[in-house]
Design a protein around this motif. Structure first.
Motif: not given
Length: 219
Positions: A165-170, A178-179, A202-206, A214-217
């Motif tokens: 669930x955590x990995x899917x959310x990332x 999404x931030x 903390x807030x970590x922006x995309x 290795x992720x892209x929006x």
């Protein structure tokens, strides 16, 4: 073999055992390779895939009738392999997103979420799976299946599903642009409620995590 045939009277039990062992061995090898850090840019997507495939093996174990070991007492599998280096390597690779918020039992009302770590969860799951793999490689197939099924219900199943669930959310946060609220610096030994998590997270922006992981929006 279809899951619908698991209880068929003419099913060769070795087929099921081999397939489960192969899925588990694949997970153990894959996560160990990720932890080496040779390809950090693909770590999160690769872990998402591997944990998803492991949960299929877990689901099959969970749907199977109770597996009864051959012996009354479990044979000694020997000392557990040290996982500290593996945990530390995973924590370093996943540092921006390692800590996440988890509810241990969704059927217990009003349970506050608590912080957890993907690196801790993965090494916890690996410890359980390796334990069973020792039995399997020693030819104690029924003992291995019993252990994997028992520990799926008691520990690694819920741990792996939370990690998934955590990995899917990332991935979803990044791909949907999404931030992402990260639990930077939280002590995972503390039992924190919703307010504390919200205050200290903390807030970590995309753009701060997409490249390193290795992720892209989605465009």
């Amino acid at each position: 073999m279809s899951d619908a045939t698991l209880h068929a009277t003419n099913q060769n039990p070795d087929d099921f055992a081999v397939q489960i062992a192969d899925q588990i061995e694949s997970f153990l090898v894959a996560v160990t390779e990720v932890a080496k850090g040779d390809e950090p840019d693909s770590a999160v997507p690769f872990l998402l895939l591997e944990v998803s495939q492991l949960m299929l093996a877990g689901g099959r174990l969970g749907a199977h009738e109770d597996i009864v070991p051959d012996e009354r007492y479990e044979p000694d599998p020997g000392p557990e392999l040290d996982v500290d280096e593996l945990r530390e390597n995973l924590a370093r690779i996943l540092e921006p997103v390692d800590v996440y918020s988890e509810v241990f039992d969704p059927y217990e009302p009003r349970k506050a979420p608590v912080p957890a770590r993907i690196s801790d969860d993965l090494t916890d799951v690996i410890t359980d799976l390796r334990h069973g793999m020792v039995h399997y490689k020693a030819g104690r197939t029924t003992e291995a299946l019993w252990w994997w099924q028992f520990s799926y219900f008691s520990n690694w199943g819920s741990t792996a599903s939370a990690t998934l669930r955590a990995l899917q959310s990332i991935v979803a946060h990044v791909r949907l642009n999404q931030p992402l609220a990260a639990l930077d610096g939280l002590d995972t030994d503390e039992d924190l409620g919703d307010d504390a998590l919200e205050t200290e997270a903390g807030r970590v922006m995309v753009e701060e995590i997409a490249g390193p992981l290795g992720l892209r929006p989605v465009k």
